[in-house]
Enzyme design. Sequence first.
Site, PDB file in Angstrom:
ATOM      1  N   ASN A 185      -7.966  21.622 -43.955  1.00 50.37           N
ATOM      2  CA  ASN A 185      -8.640  21.427 -42.672  1.00 50.37           C
ATOM      3  C   ASN A 185      -7.674  21.529 -41.489  1.00 50.37           C
ATOM      4  OD1 ASN A 185     -11.098  20.855 -44.013  1.00 50.37           O
ATOM      5  ND2 ASN A 185     -10.439  18.741 -44.341  1.00 50.37           N
ATOM      6  N   GLN A 201      -6.887   1.095  -7.736  1.00 51.61           N
ATOM      7  CA  GLN A 201      -6.003   0.570  -8.780  1.00 51.61           C
ATOM      8  C   GLN A 201      -6.375   1.171 -10.136  1.00 51.61           C
ATOM      9  OE1 GLN A 201      -5.346  -3.755  -8.918  1.00 51.61           O
ATOM     10  NE2 GLN A 201      -5.829  -3.704 -11.089  1.00 51.61           N
ATOM     11  N   THR A 258     -17.827  39.715 -28.512  1.00 53.68           N
ATOM     12  CA  THR A 258     -18.621  39.203 -27.404  1.00 53.68           C
ATOM     13  C   THR A 258     -19.895  38.621 -28.017  1.00 53.68           C
ATOM     14  OG1 THR A 258     -19.814  41.288 -27.033  1.00 53.68           O
ATOM     15  CG2 THR A 258     -17.755  40.979 -25.814  1.00 53.68           C
ATOM     16  N   HIS A 259     -20.345  37.510 -27.490  1.00 52.15           N
ATOM     17  CA  HIS A 259     -21.509  36.798 -28.040  1.00 52.15           C
ATOM     18  C   HIS A 259     -21.275  36.391 -29.503  1.00 52.15           C
ATOM     19  CE1 HIS A 259     -23.872  38.189 -24.537  1.00 52.15           C
ATOM     20  NE2 HIS A 259     -23.242  39.337 -24.728  1.00 52.15           N
ATOM     21  N   ASN A 296       0.821  -1.212   0.000  1.00 50.98           N
ATOM     22  CA  ASN A 296       0.000   0.000   0.000  1.00 50.98           C
ATOM     23  C   ASN A 296       0.856   1.263   0.000  1.00 50.98           C
ATOM     24  OD1 ASN A 296      -1.999  -1.874   0.256  1.00 50.98           O
ATOM     25  ND2 ASN A 296      -2.910  -1.043   2.115  1.00 50.98           N
ATOM     26  N   TYR A 331      -7.401   1.403   2.667  1.00 51.55           N
ATOM     27  CA  TYR A 331      -7.104   1.045   1.278  1.00 51.55           C
ATOM     28  C   TYR A 331      -8.239   0.212   0.686  1.00 51.55           C
ATOM     29  CZ  TYR A 331      -5.084  -1.083  -2.829  1.00 51.55           C
ATOM     30  OH  TYR A 331      -4.873  -1.501  -4.116  1.00 51.55           O
ATOM     31  N   LYS A 354      -4.907   4.539 -12.193  1.00 50.83           N
ATOM     32  CA  LYS A 354      -3.779   4.551 -13.121  1.00 50.83           C
ATOM     33  C   LYS A 354      -4.246   4.547 -14.576  1.00 50.83           C
ATOM     34  CE  LYS A 354      -1.486   1.251 -10.644  1.00 50.83           C
ATOM     35  NZ  LYS A 354      -0.456   0.249 -10.370  1.00 50.83           N
ATOM     36  N   SER A 412      -9.393  17.072 -48.231  1.00 52.16           N
ATOM     37  CA  SER A 412     -10.651  16.328 -48.307  1.00 52.16           C
ATOM     38  C   SER A 412     -10.553  15.285 -49.409  1.00 52.16           C
ATOM     39  CB  SER A 412     -11.804  17.290 -48.600  1.00 52.16           C
ATOM     40  OG  SER A 412     -12.942  16.605 -49.076  1.00 52.16           O
TER      41      SER A 412
END
Length: 434
Positions: free
Chosen positions: A287, A324, A156-157, A111, A319, A327, A279
Amino acid sequence: MKKIWQKDDLATNILVNNFTVGKDLDFDERLAKYDVKGSMAHCKMLAETGIISQEESEQMLSVLNVILEKIEDGSFEIDKDAEDIHSQVEAILIEELGDTGKKIHTARSRNDQVLLDIKLYLLDEIREITALTDEFFQILIQLADQHKNVLLPGYTHLQIAMPSSFGLWFGAYAEALLDDVEMLFSVKNIINKNPLGSAAGYGSSFPINRESTTYNLGFQSMNYNSVYAQMTRGKSEKMLAMSMATLAGTLGKFAYDVCLYLNQNFDFISFPKEFTTGSSIMPHKKNPDIFELVRARCNRIQSLPNELILLTNNLPSGYHRDVQLTKEILFPAIDSLKECLEILSYTLPNIKVKDGILEDEKYKYLFSVEKINEEVKSGSSFRDAYVKIGQEIENNVFEFEPGNLEHTHQGSIGNLCLDKIEYQFNKLKNKLLG
């Protein structure tokens, strides 16, 4: 390979073994050198406190050094029959030293071993992420300074708003990285505490010296309470995920801006054709796949904290095997974030910005606030000037000759404060990399 917890020769059920080991061995390769370094510090401490002899310590250190050299030169291989890297290192010590090798696990648990390994690994990854972020930051600062006088529409917006500049745009993301690195620094300080010696979460009856391992492993401090030390498993990963998500948010937003500004209807920037893709049926296409994938990857990274919260939040203290799985959630995301930083630093120096953008008639209303401010400087109140200019716009008689925009306050297009941003960033970066 026999499990280190086995008390007889009865083999574990294969299906049970495969399910419980899961993908651990795939990720243990990353933890191998930290496991060995932790064992070396533990071994030295056992001798210092008289729990094992100096000769036994030196014998184990000799074998551990050989293992570490193999890990660092790439010749070490994870044994697919091992339960984990901790078991494999111990098995090598026993194979080489017999009963002496069996003493390495005294006053220790898997541990606190895995806790230690993960913390050391995460600290190194924080340094790597910081170094890559620094590279990207320096490019942004350089581009901001280079293009500080090239004007750009501000929105803005998603409606045209006020004049901006490429210097302001690049500089905004540089300062965003400053805050992101500050969050990484905070997380580093929290992770940078030694859990070794907490054993299975309740300490040991052996008279170990945790200050010794803290010093030898280069930790800033230790997790003092052994129960809390175990509680940092999952918490450390979650906190790093939060800082990664914050950084990913910055990168994703930048990538979105790039995609938008590359669009022909905006046409503010361009890249050499080798940084775009085509494309299968439209020969004119260029792109921005790199930036679209950065955006997509960063969106995935921003989901990490929630995934780790769901995994760990319903667990009591102590624990639990659930952790586990942290990870396989976090480790690939670390790789992905670093790859995003690498590709952005590789492509961005090749950006070309367009000059004279605001000369287009469609951007003339960007200067409405500039004209209001001129009226105010001539004696009008802001509200009266606002109404007057608003009526000119409504009646389609608004005219304004931009000339040189005189913005002087800190953080405006005429005063980017790049030196201040760079100073603060470098100060944090040096602490993180030190």
